[in-house]
Design a protein around this motif. Sequence first.
Motif, PDB file in Angstrom:
ATOM      1  N   ARG A  24      -9.543  35.064  22.393  1.00  0.00           N
ATOM      2  CA  ARG A  24     -10.338  33.838  22.320  1.00  0.00           C
ATOM      3  C   ARG A  24     -10.142  32.928  23.532  1.00  0.00           C
ATOM      4  NH1 ARG A  24      -7.376  34.380  17.999  1.00  0.00           N
ATOM      5  NH2 ARG A  24      -6.151  32.528  18.334  1.00  0.00           N
ATOM      6  N   PRO A  25     -10.308  33.443  24.744  1.00  0.00           N
ATOM      7  CA  PRO A  25     -10.113  32.587  25.909  1.00  0.00           C
ATOM      8  C   PRO A  25     -11.298  31.636  26.108  1.00  0.00           C
ATOM      9  CG  PRO A  25     -10.892  34.714  26.610  1.00  0.00           C
ATOM     10  CD  PRO A  25     -10.665  34.805  25.129  1.00  0.00           C
ATOM     11  N   GLN A  26     -11.023  30.473  26.644  1.00  0.00           N
ATOM     12  CA  GLN A  26     -12.093  29.527  26.946  1.00  0.00           C
ATOM     13  C   GLN A  26     -12.987  30.061  28.071  1.00  0.00           C
ATOM     14  OE1 GLN A  26     -10.405  25.683  27.727  1.00  0.00           O
ATOM     15  NE2 GLN A  26      -9.535  25.507  25.683  1.00  0.00           N
ATOM     16  N   SER A  27     -12.431  30.861  28.943  1.00  0.00           N
ATOM     17  CA  SER A  27     -13.188  31.374  30.085  1.00  0.00           C
ATOM     18  C   SER A  27     -14.014  32.604  29.754  1.00  0.00           C
ATOM     19  CB  SER A  27     -12.239  31.680  31.245  1.00  0.00           C
ATOM     20  OG  SER A  27     -11.262  32.609  30.837  1.00  0.00           O
ATOM     21  N   GLY A  28     -13.917  33.103  28.542  1.00  0.00           N
ATOM     22  CA  GLY A  28     -14.704  34.254  28.133  1.00  0.00           C
ATOM     23  C   GLY A  28     -13.998  35.570  28.390  1.00  0.00           C
ATOM     24  N   PRO A  29     -14.744  36.677  28.261  1.00  0.00           N
ATOM     25  CA  PRO A  29     -14.148  38.010  28.345  1.00  0.00           C
ATOM     26  C   PRO A  29     -13.537  38.356  29.696  1.00  0.00           C
ATOM     27  CG  PRO A  29     -16.492  38.143  27.772  1.00  0.00           C
ATOM     28  CD  PRO A  29     -16.151  36.711  27.918  1.00  0.00           C
ATOM     29  N   ILE A  30     -13.881  37.625  30.745  1.00  0.00           N
ATOM     30  CA  ILE A  30     -13.292  37.901  32.060  1.00  0.00           C
ATOM     31  C   ILE A  30     -11.773  37.709  32.021  1.00  0.00           C
ATOM     32  CG2 ILE A  30     -13.553  35.575  33.017  1.00  0.00           C
ATOM     33  CD1 ILE A  30     -14.228  38.842  34.910  1.00  0.00           C
ATOM     34  N   MET A  31     -11.279  36.945  31.039  1.00  0.00           N
ATOM     35  CA  MET A  31      -9.829  36.741  30.907  1.00  0.00           C
ATOM     36  C   MET A  31      -9.114  38.072  30.706  1.00  0.00           C
ATOM     37  SD  MET A  31      -7.196  34.765  30.935  1.00  0.00           S
ATOM     38  CE  MET A  31      -7.681  33.068  30.636  1.00  0.00           C
ATOM     39  N   GLN A  32      -9.709  38.999  29.965  1.00  0.00           N
ATOM     40  CA  GLN A  32      -9.065  40.294  29.756  1.00  0.00           C
ATOM     41  C   GLN A  32      -8.890  41.023  31.078  1.00  0.00           C
ATOM     42  OE1 GLN A  32     -10.923  42.651  26.735  1.00  0.00           O
ATOM     43  NE2 GLN A  32     -10.632  41.104  25.157  1.00  0.00           N
ATOM     44  N   VAL A  33      -9.904  40.996  31.915  1.00  0.00           N
ATOM     45  CA  VAL A  33      -9.814  41.630  33.235  1.00  0.00           C
ATOM     46  C   VAL A  33      -8.724  40.952  34.059  1.00  0.00           C
ATOM     47  CG1 VAL A  33     -11.068  42.122  35.367  1.00  0.00           C
ATOM     48  CG2 VAL A  33     -12.249  42.276  33.171  1.00  0.00           C
ATOM     49  N   PHE A  34      -8.695  39.620  34.025  1.00  0.00           N
ATOM     50  CA  PHE A  34      -7.706  38.863  34.794  1.00  0.00           C
ATOM     51  C   PHE A  34      -6.288  39.190  34.347  1.00  0.00           C
ATOM     52  CE2 PHE A  34      -5.031  35.315  35.847  1.00  0.00           C
ATOM     53  CZ  PHE A  34      -5.412  34.994  37.147  1.00  0.00           C
ATOM     54  N   VAL A  35      -6.050  39.212  33.042  1.00  0.00           N
ATOM     55  CA  VAL A  35      -4.702  39.471  32.515  1.00  0.00           C
ATOM     56  C   VAL A  35      -4.237  40.882  32.885  1.00  0.00           C
ATOM     57  CG1 VAL A  35      -3.361  39.771  30.384  1.00  0.00           C
ATOM     58  CG2 VAL A  35      -4.827  37.766  30.664  1.00  0.00           C
ATOM     59  N   ILE A  36      -5.092  41.873  32.689  1.00  0.00           N
ATOM     60  CA  ILE A  36      -4.703  43.249  33.013  1.00  0.00           C
ATOM     61  C   ILE A  36      -4.449  43.387  34.512  1.00  0.00           C
ATOM     62  CG2 ILE A  36      -5.485  45.659  33.045  1.00  0.00           C
ATOM     63  CD1 ILE A  36      -4.592  44.644  30.276  1.00  0.00           C
ATOM     64  N   GLU A  37      -5.288  42.787  35.334  1.00  0.00           N
ATOM     65  CA  GLU A  37      -5.095  42.862  36.783  1.00  0.00           C
ATOM     66  C   GLU A  37      -3.813  42.156  37.218  1.00  0.00           C
ATOM     67  OE1 GLU A  37      -5.905  43.890  40.801  1.00  0.00           O
ATOM     68  OE2 GLU A  37      -6.439  44.739  38.860  1.00  0.00           O
ATOM     69  N   ALA A  38      -3.522  41.016  36.624  1.00  0.00           N
ATOM     70  CA  ALA A  38      -2.286  40.293  36.941  1.00  0.00           C
ATOM     71  C   ALA A  38      -1.064  41.121  36.557  1.00  0.00           C
ATOM     72  CB  ALA A  38      -2.265  38.936  36.233  1.00  0.00           C
ATOM     73  N   LEU A  39      -1.099  41.715  35.367  1.00  0.00           N
ATOM     74  CA  LEU A  39       0.005  42.574  34.929  1.00  0.00           C
ATOM     75  C   LEU A  39       0.154  43.782  35.856  1.00  0.00           C
ATOM     76  CD1 LEU A  39      -0.592  42.542  31.078  1.00  0.00           C
ATOM     77  CD2 LEU A  39       1.364  41.539  32.280  1.00  0.00           C
ATOM     78  N   ARG A  40      -0.972  44.391  36.219  1.00  0.00           N
ATOM     79  CA  ARG A  40      -0.940  45.565  37.091  1.00  0.00           C
ATOM     80  C   ARG A  40      -0.314  45.224  38.442  1.00  0.00           C
ATOM     81  NH1 ARG A  40      -3.099  47.617  41.287  1.00  0.00           N
ATOM     82  NH2 ARG A  40      -4.584  45.940  41.593  1.00  0.00           N
ATOM     83  N   ARG A  41      -0.738  44.114  39.033  1.00  0.00           N
ATOM     84  CA  ARG A  41      -0.222  43.729  40.360  1.00  0.00           C
ATOM     85  C   ARG A  41       1.267  43.407  40.320  1.00  0.00           C
ATOM     86  NH1 ARG A  41      -4.738  40.066  43.485  1.00  0.00           N
ATOM     87  NH2 ARG A  41      -6.471  41.521  43.226  1.00  0.00           N
ATOM     88  N   TYR A  42       1.690  42.652  39.310  1.00  0.00           N
ATOM     89  CA  TYR A  42       3.102  42.290  39.230  1.00  0.00           C
ATOM     90  C   TYR A  42       3.963  43.518  38.948  1.00  0.00           C
ATOM     91  CZ  TYR A  42       7.356  39.758  38.140  1.00  0.00           C
ATOM     92  OH  TYR A  42       8.657  39.302  38.142  1.00  0.00           O
ATOM     93  N   ALA A  43       3.499  44.389  38.055  1.00  0.00           N
ATOM     94  CA  ALA A  43       4.244  45.611  37.753  1.00  0.00           C
ATOM     95  C   ALA A  43       4.373  46.471  39.005  1.00  0.00           C
ATOM     96  CB  ALA A  43       3.563  46.389  36.637  1.00  0.00           C
ATOM     97  N   GLU A  44       3.305  46.566  39.780  1.00  0.00           N
ATOM     98  CA  GLU A  44       3.332  47.350  41.016  1.00  0.00           C
ATOM     99  C   GLU A  44       4.348  46.772  42.010  1.00  0.00           C
ATOM    100  OE1 GLU A  44      -0.243  47.608  43.772  1.00  0.00           O
ATOM    101  OE2 GLU A  44      -0.414  49.444  42.566  1.00  0.00           O
TER     102      GLU A  44
END
Length: 81
Positions: A24-44
């Motif tokens: 339920r993000p205020q910014s809409g479904p793009i939040m899912q893309v942002f969260v996964i990308e942030a996790l991917r970059r930090y994990a890398e």
Amino acid sequence: MPRKKVETTGRESNEALVARLMARPQSGPIMQVFVIEALRRYAEQCADADPAKLAAGPISGHVWKRCAVELKGEIDRHLGE
């Protein structure tokens, strides 16, 4: 949107925070893309780092790196990479 409270600390748990942001993000479904990308970059970054540079208080760098490698693998499999 009000946060769900955890009685023991007065804050929502990390799990509840991530679930709320993904559902339920205020910014809409793009939040899912942002969260996964942030996790991917930090994990890398952490997976490629020297464990000695990852140590944070009581958490050893080797444990931190092991978590990063696991997360990176999970995301890579999820994204088909």
